[in-house]
Enzyme design. Structure first.
Site, PDB file in Angstrom:
ATOM      1  N   HIS A 268      12.594  -4.796  -1.811  1.00 55.73           N
ATOM      2  CA  HIS A 268      11.740  -5.100  -0.652  1.00 55.73           C
ATOM      3  C   HIS A 268      10.494  -4.243  -0.728  1.00 55.73           C
ATOM      4  CE1 HIS A 268      10.564  -6.378   3.254  1.00 55.73           C
ATOM      5  NE2 HIS A 268      11.381  -5.668   4.011  1.00 55.73           N
ATOM      6  N   HIS A 309       9.889 -13.916  -5.249  1.00 55.45           N
ATOM      7  CA  HIS A 309       9.908 -13.799  -3.787  1.00 55.45           C
ATOM      8  C   HIS A 309      10.896 -14.808  -3.234  1.00 55.45           C
ATOM      9  CE1 HIS A 309       8.523 -13.556   0.357  1.00 55.45           C
ATOM     10  NE2 HIS A 309       7.933 -12.442   0.008  1.00 55.45           N
ATOM     11  N   ASP A 367       3.243  -6.823  -3.864  1.00 53.20           N
ATOM     12  CA  ASP A 367       3.481  -5.465  -4.382  1.00 53.20           C
ATOM     13  C   ASP A 367       2.952  -5.268  -5.788  1.00 53.20           C
ATOM     14  OD1 ASP A 367       6.284  -6.022  -2.566  1.00 53.20           O
ATOM     15  OD2 ASP A 367       5.082  -4.232  -2.194  1.00 53.20           O
TER      16      ASP A 367
END
Ligand code: SDX
Length: 432
Positions: A268, A309, A367
């Site tokens: 995460h 994702h 990210d």
């Protein structure tokens, strides 16, 4: 809110003559939702580990279309907000549901600025962490400490108390982040300045060695945009954690602390730190093919961090903005040939052409480039998820407030029990 459509889902189960009729709920955007609430009365649960197909709640805040790569905050596309708005205006939008007028914006900015000083007892806690303590563990503890400080008299049934809590936690999270960073560097606390904006104050309270600290406007804008790109993302793991904790009626700062704990995981919010650690482990472009092969090997736990994702099965729209921001920062700092960035771009290019990733619709997520940008700004790797925490705070508290502002039930999932059937206790003398 979802509206019940005239359509029904009919579930036929072997052994039952009649179908179980279930309402189909119509959202304003996205998939229709089958309300399975009645199933328990028919003697059934549903089973959905990881909640891949489960809507845990209804919400008006954020909408994601994973196939189209769309992210809307109260109906506004993230790309437009990132270009035209700023983080505090986005916080107002997430909380209030509409963009502020000039007067509303000024009042909100002033209210946040007025509440950013962390209680002395919470500041004092820092002294007791060892210098090498991981910043995310410290942030989890400090957010929980806010619950201890702000509990008596807090009435979560009172909208003014809820909004004051939302403004305060948005105000104090960057202060906690800066305190955590400076503790690790053995530097004293630097109080925020009234003449600086939100992201500028974060940079100042984090890095300043004296009053004359020079804030680069390109870096300040990039930091504000990084906060915006992380502000909210519907029912991700940490936001769902905040909702589940909050559904017990607990102190909202405790629910936020639970969200910080969940965000820390490398699957995460910890992925941005993991991206840099992965690039460091790969070491050089010559090794990329070897690591891509490891990522494709089902028996190898290695994953390409920053890729894939649960919802986005196309490019994460935040990753596009993040990549642009990354280039702006590296150009400004004159490091656009940064070897880490070159490696990341090469890795992305290979992965986007490789059938394994294409077939599984694995694309870079937010990210993938945020870590490279933060590294260039001078943020140490172990602080990356602390930045994510600061950005995600308005999303967490907006979802908490949305939930507790209406009648709500405590979250209490059931299970598929696979354990022992009932059996009699056996005295130890009779056991083999
Ligand atoms: C964030 O939920 C959110 O909205 C999160 C977030 C937010 O803003 O709150 O967007 C922030 O957390 C972004 C994600 C950051 N995490 C990472 O970058 C870590 C690397 N990514 C993976 O761990 C993974 O992609 C997840 C955890 C993000 C998603 O996992 P899923 O949805 O459970 O997907 P999966 O594991 O079922 O993967 C499907 C297939 C599997 O292969 P097969 O079993 O079909 O052969 O894709 C493979 C996976 O092994 N796969 C990867 C991969 N991600 C998935 N293979 C290699 N590298 C990867 N990164």
């Amino acid at each position: 809110m979802a509206t019940e459509s005239s359509r029904r889902a009919r579930l036929y189960i072997d052994g039952h003559d009649d179908a179980i009729e279930l309402p189909v709920l119509k959202p304003s955007l996205g998939n229709d939702v089958i309300d399975i609430g009645a199933l328990t009365t028919k003697g059934y649960f549903t089973y959905d580990p990881g909640f891949v197909s489960t809507a845990s709640c209804d919400s008006n805040i954020t909408y994601i279309d994973g196939d189209a790569g769309v992210l809307l905050h109260r109906g506004y596309r993230i790309e437009q907000l990132a270009e035209h708005s700023d983080f505090l205006e986005l916080c107002y939008l997430l909380l209030h549901g509409s963009l502020p007028s000039v007067a509303q914006r000024n009042a909100f900015v002033a209210a946040v600025a007025a509440d950013r000083e962390v209680p002395a007892g919470v500041r004092e806690m820092l002294r007791h962490f060892s210098p090498g303590a991981h910043p995310m563990g410290i942030m989890t503890a400090l957010a929980g400490a806010l619950a201890a400080e702000y509990h008596d008299g807090l009435d979560i049934a009172n909208e003014q108390h809820r909004m004051a809590t939302a403004q305060r936690v948005i105000a104090q999270m960057p202060s906690l982040a800066a305190l955590t960073y400076r503790h690790g560097k053995g530097k004293p606390h630097v109080p925020p300045r009234d003449d600086l904006g939100y992201a500028e104050n974060f940079l100042y309270t984090t890095f300043a060695t004296d009053e004359n600290y020079d804030i680069n406007p390109v870096i300040a804008k990039a930091m504000d945009r990084i906060f915006m790109l992380h502000a909210d993302h519907e029912q991700n793991a940490s936001t769902s954690t905040v909702r589940l904790a909050g559904s017990t009626g607990t102190n909202p700062y405790s629910a936020i602390a639970a969200g910080i704990a969940a965000l820390w995981g490398p699957s995460h919010g910890g992925a941005n730190e993991a991206v840099l650690n992965m690039l460091r482990e790969i070491g050089s472009p010559e090794n990329i093919d070897k690591y891509v092969a490891k990522a494709k090997d089902r028996d190898d736990p290695f994953r390409i961090m920053g890729f894939g994702h649960r919802v986005y099965k196309s490019y994460d729209p935040r990753a596009t903005v993040m990549q642009q921001t990354c280039h702006e920062v590296l150009d400004e700092l004159g490091v656009d040939d940064d070897p880490t960035l070159q490696m990341a771009k090469r890795l992305e290019q290979i992965a986007l052409e490789d059938e394994f990733f294409v077939q599984r619709r694995l694309y870079p997520n937010v990210d993938f480039y945020s870590g490279i940008t933060l590294k260039a700004v001078g943020i140490p790797t172990e602080m990356f998820t602390v930045i994510f925490t600061t950005g995600r705070t308005p999303g967490w508290i907006a979802h908490w407030r949305e939930m507790v502002s209406e009648p709500y039930k405590i979250g209490r999932p059931r299970q598929l029990y696979r354990g022992e059937k009932a059996r009699e206790y056996m005295p130890i003398e009779q056991r083999s």
